[in-house]
Design an enzyme around this catalytic site. Sequence first.
Site, PDB file in Angstrom:
ATOM      1  N   PRO A  80       0.814  -1.227   0.000  1.00 32.02           N
ATOM      2  CA  PRO A  80       0.000   0.000   0.000  1.00 32.02           C
ATOM      3  C   PRO A  80       0.841   1.269   0.000  1.00 32.02           C
ATOM      4  O   PRO A  80       1.701   1.469   0.853  1.00 32.02           O
ATOM      5  CB  PRO A  80      -0.812  -0.130   1.293  1.00 32.02           C
ATOM      6  CG  PRO A  80      -0.905  -1.601   1.502  1.00 32.02           C
ATOM      7  CD  PRO A  80       0.414  -2.152   1.040  1.00 32.02           C
ATOM      8  N   CYS A  81       0.578   2.091  -0.993  1.00 34.14           N
ATOM      9  CA  CYS A  81       1.418   3.261  -1.216  1.00 34.14           C
ATOM     10  C   CYS A  81       0.913   4.517  -0.527  1.00 34.14           C
ATOM     11  O   CYS A  81       1.638   5.500  -0.437  1.00 34.14           O
ATOM     12  CB  CYS A  81       1.533   3.525  -2.714  1.00 34.14           C
ATOM     13  SG  CYS A  81      -0.046   3.876  -3.514  1.00 34.14           S
ATOM     14  N   GLN A  82      -0.315   4.493  -0.009  1.00 36.38           N
ATOM     15  CA  GLN A  82      -0.890   5.722   0.542  1.00 36.38           C
ATOM     16  C   GLN A  82      -0.036   6.310   1.664  1.00 36.38           C
ATOM     17  O   GLN A  82      -0.017   7.515   1.867  1.00 36.38           O
ATOM     18  CB  GLN A  82      -2.305   5.467   1.069  1.00 36.38           C
ATOM     19  CG  GLN A  82      -3.268   4.998   0.027  1.00 36.38           C
ATOM     20  CD  GLN A  82      -3.326   3.484  -0.070  1.00 36.38           C
ATOM     21  OE1 GLN A  82      -2.375   2.789   0.243  1.00 36.38           O
ATOM     22  NE2 GLN A  82      -4.462   2.968  -0.525  1.00 36.38           N
TER      23      GLN A  82
END
Length: 182
Positions: A80-82
């Site tokens: 997850p890049c958030q």
Amino acid sequence: MVTNNTVKERSFKYVSLFAGIGGFDTALNELGRQCVMASEIDKFARKAYETLYGIEPSGDITKIKSEDILEHDLLTAGFPCQAFSVAGKRAGMAYVCNDCNEEQTLSFDDYADRNFVCSECGGVIEPVDGRGLLFFEVARVARDKQPKALLLENVKGLVGHDKGRTLDTMVKTLNDIGYTID
């Protein structure tokens, strides 16, 4: 033209963590590679992945024991890049102490040992955004299964996140478990 024998000789098995709808998988499957396990938590992405690839992804990687993951040659992860991206809140791998409010970053060893203790006051620390710590799940699987290679997603903002300390933590973690970064 590539014959079936050539593809078979070059074939390898891979695991797809945080698979989404299978960005890595599309390319790898086109090359004749075999996915032996996919993991995805989002129910809509899981359904799309199953429809596209015929494999029902396992759920939350934090609940999957390493010994339950089949042997594989390549570990892919679109973690997850958030937590790192300029498109998210950029909380990264930060933890905050419930008692003194001190922010700190854990090492992989502390994460793996579940040593969530503030180095300043001894209080309990909690992640600011747990998604940023999922990189450590990639490291756990890689450490325990020792695939030949890892293919990890890079997102805009990761390299400079927290003045480069996030990437340093990731590189150190991967180096410590036997991988070099390119």
